[in-house]
Design a protein around this motif. Sequence first.
Motif, PDB file in Angstrom:
ATOM      1  N   LEU A 138       4.134  11.487   5.261  1.00 51.95           N
ATOM      2  CA  LEU A 138       4.851  10.828   4.174  1.00 51.95           C
ATOM      3  C   LEU A 138       4.952   9.321   4.383  1.00 51.95           C
ATOM      4  O   LEU A 138       4.965   8.562   3.410  1.00 51.95           O
ATOM      5  CB  LEU A 138       6.239  11.447   4.001  1.00 51.95           C
ATOM      6  N   ALA A 139       4.965   8.857   5.638  1.00 51.21           N
ATOM      7  CA  ALA A 139       4.991   7.414   5.892  1.00 51.21           C
ATOM      8  C   ALA A 139       3.730   6.748   5.328  1.00 51.21           C
ATOM      9  O   ALA A 139       3.796   5.651   4.769  1.00 51.21           O
ATOM     10  CB  ALA A 139       5.116   7.129   7.384  1.00 51.21           C
ATOM     11  N   ALA A 140       2.575   7.402   5.443  1.00 51.10           N
ATOM     12  CA  ALA A 140       1.336   6.857   4.887  1.00 51.10           C
ATOM     13  C   ALA A 140       1.405   6.853   3.359  1.00 51.10           C
ATOM     14  O   ALA A 140       0.943   5.908   2.710  1.00 51.10           O
ATOM     15  CB  ALA A 140       0.134   7.663   5.363  1.00 51.10           C
ATOM     16  N   LEU A 141       2.002   7.898   2.773  1.00 50.22           N
ATOM     17  CA  LEU A 141       2.159   7.939   1.317  1.00 50.22           C
ATOM     18  C   LEU A 141       3.077   6.823   0.839  1.00 50.22           C
ATOM     19  O   LEU A 141       2.816   6.201  -0.189  1.00 50.22           O
ATOM     20  CB  LEU A 141       2.733   9.284   0.872  1.00 50.22           C
ATOM     21  N   ASP A 142       4.155   6.563   1.590  1.00 51.07           N
ATOM     22  CA  ASP A 142       5.050   5.459   1.224  1.00 51.07           C
ATOM     23  C   ASP A 142       4.268   4.156   1.123  1.00 51.07           C
ATOM     24  O   ASP A 142       4.427   3.399   0.165  1.00 51.07           O
ATOM     25  CB  ASP A 142       6.167   5.298   2.260  1.00 51.07           C
ATOM     26  N   THR A 143       3.422   3.900   2.105  1.00 52.51           N
ATOM     27  CA  THR A 143       2.635   2.669   2.121  1.00 52.51           C
ATOM     28  C   THR A 143       1.682   2.617   0.928  1.00 52.51           C
ATOM     29  O   THR A 143       1.594   1.603   0.226  1.00 52.51           O
ATOM     30  CB  THR A 143       1.851   2.550   3.439  1.00 52.51           C
ATOM     31  N   THR A 146       3.755   2.362  -2.454  1.00 50.53           N
ATOM     32  CA  THR A 146       4.402   1.052  -2.579  1.00 50.53           C
ATOM     33  C   THR A 146       3.375  -0.016  -2.925  1.00 50.53           C
ATOM     34  O   THR A 146       3.605  -0.867  -3.795  1.00 50.53           O
ATOM     35  CB  THR A 146       5.129   0.688  -1.268  1.00 50.53           C
ATOM     36  N   THR A 147       2.225   0.034  -2.277  1.00 48.06           N
ATOM     37  CA  THR A 147       1.154  -0.930  -2.567  1.00 48.06           C
ATOM     38  C   THR A 147       0.666  -0.775  -4.009  1.00 48.06           C
ATOM     39  O   THR A 147       0.483  -1.757  -4.729  1.00 48.06           O
ATOM     40  CB  THR A 147      -0.010  -0.753  -1.580  1.00 48.06           C
ATOM     41  N   TYR A 148       0.484   0.463  -4.435  1.00 51.83           N
ATOM     42  CA  TYR A 148       0.034   0.703  -5.806  1.00 51.83           C
ATOM     43  C   TYR A 148       1.071   0.215  -6.812  1.00 51.83           C
ATOM     44  O   TYR A 148       0.735  -0.459  -7.782  1.00 51.83           O
ATOM     45  CB  TYR A 148      -0.265   2.190  -6.024  1.00 51.83           C
ATOM     46  N   HIS A 149       2.331   0.547  -6.584  1.00 49.40           N
ATOM     47  CA  HIS A 149       3.378   0.110  -7.511  1.00 49.40           C
ATOM     48  C   HIS A 149       3.475  -1.411  -7.565  1.00 49.40           C
ATOM     49  O   HIS A 149       3.687  -1.980  -8.637  1.00 49.40           O
ATOM     50  CB  HIS A 149       4.726   0.715  -7.129  1.00 49.40           C
ATOM     51  N   ALA A 150       3.318  -2.075  -6.427  1.00 51.80           N
ATOM     52  CA  ALA A 150       3.335  -3.536  -6.415  1.00 51.80           C
ATOM     53  C   ALA A 150       2.192  -4.089  -7.255  1.00 51.80           C
ATOM     54  O   ALA A 150       2.350  -5.101  -7.938  1.00 51.80           O
ATOM     55  CB  ALA A 150       3.248  -4.059  -4.979  1.00 51.80           C
ATOM     56  N   SER A 151       1.041  -3.421  -7.235  1.00 50.13           N
ATOM     57  CA  SER A 151      -0.092  -3.905  -8.039  1.00 50.13           C
ATOM     58  C   SER A 151       0.193  -3.786  -9.530  1.00 50.13           C
ATOM     59  O   SER A 151      -0.356  -4.540 -10.325  1.00 50.13           O
ATOM     60  CB  SER A 151      -1.374  -3.147  -7.677  1.00 50.13           C
ATOM     61  N   LEU A 152       1.061  -2.862  -9.920  1.00 47.59           N
ATOM     62  CA  LEU A 152       1.400  -2.700 -11.333  1.00 47.59           C
ATOM     63  C   LEU A 152       2.335  -3.797 -11.822  1.00 47.59           C
ATOM     64  O   LEU A 152       2.325  -4.142 -12.993  1.00 47.59           O
ATOM     65  CB  LEU A 152       2.083  -1.350 -11.566  1.00 47.59           C
ATOM     66  N   THR A 153       3.136  -4.333 -10.927  1.00 49.18           N
ATOM     67  CA  THR A 153       4.138  -5.313 -11.336  1.00 49.18           C
ATOM     68  C   THR A 153       3.766  -6.740 -11.002  1.00 49.18           C
ATOM     69  O   THR A 153       4.510  -7.654 -11.298  1.00 49.18           O
ATOM     70  CB  THR A 153       5.496  -4.993 -10.692  1.00 49.18           C
ATOM     71  N   THR A 154       2.633  -6.961 -10.367  1.00 48.31           N
ATOM     72  CA  THR A 154       2.244  -8.323  -9.992  1.00 48.31           C
ATOM     73  C   THR A 154       0.939  -8.717 -10.657  1.00 48.31           C
ATOM     74  O   THR A 154       0.058  -9.277 -10.035  1.00 48.31           O
ATOM     75  CB  THR A 154       2.114  -8.465  -8.463  1.00 48.31           C
ATOM     76  N   VAL A 155       0.842  -8.417 -11.941  1.00 49.48           N
ATOM     77  CA  VAL A 155      -0.347  -8.810 -12.697  1.00 49.48           C
ATOM     78  C   VAL A 155      -0.363 -10.328 -12.751  1.00 49.48           C
ATOM     79  O   VAL A 155       0.603 -10.957 -13.163  1.00 49.48           O
ATOM     80  CB  VAL A 155      -0.308  -8.206 -14.117  1.00 49.48           C
ATOM     81  N   GLY A 156      -1.455 -10.919 -12.314  1.00 49.60           N
ATOM     82  CA  GLY A 156      -1.534 -12.379 -12.258  1.00 49.60           C
ATOM     83  C   GLY A 156      -1.796 -13.007 -13.604  1.00 49.60           C
ATOM     84  O   GLY A 156      -2.261 -12.369 -14.532  1.00 49.60           O
ATOM     85  N   THR A 157      -1.473 -14.264 -13.702  1.00 46.66           N
ATOM     86  CA  THR A 157      -1.776 -15.040 -14.901  1.00 46.66           C
ATOM     87  C   THR A 157      -2.878 -16.012 -14.554  1.00 46.66           C
ATOM     88  O   THR A 157      -3.303 -16.111 -13.404  1.00 46.66           O
ATOM     89  CB  THR A 157      -0.526 -15.809 -15.379  1.00 46.66           C
TER      90      THR A 157
END
Length: 167
Positions: A138-143, A146-157
Amino acid sequence: MVGVAERRIAPLVPPRLTRGAGRQRPGSRNAQLDVVDLLARPRAGSLVYGMGKVDERGAVSNRATVDALGWSAGDHLHVALIGGSVVAHRDEAGAFAMGPKPYLVLPAAVRYRAGVRARDLVLVVADPNHDVLVVHPLAALDTMITTYHASLTTVGTNDGHRAGDGR
């Protein structure tokens, strides 16, 4: 004028519903895609997923994933820790072998280094195209998540700033 970042994020944000907006008259259809249509989409990949619980001996059981690979009793396996997850594949020179039941035994040294203990839940992933079974703690899944979710919210301009940071 709508900015580039706003256009990219808009599909991720559901529209605001008003009272009664979800109700439709019988026979009328929404012009947008129905939930049923979303659920019916086939998966593109051939991976088989399952959850398993590690027992006191390090055995992880998930019949669907082992069956997808066609592994059977006596098959020799190479088992290694790679990037925090356990990777197993058939190998005639492998030091480990499948037992009579459809489970993979994680060697004690691998469990220790992966931080996996008895009664831990793990994600078991079979890749039939490559004859590989991967056990993700589960620690690997957390990583990963979390990385995937961050990619959804940090769309660059265009100017290199994150969406929503007000710059």
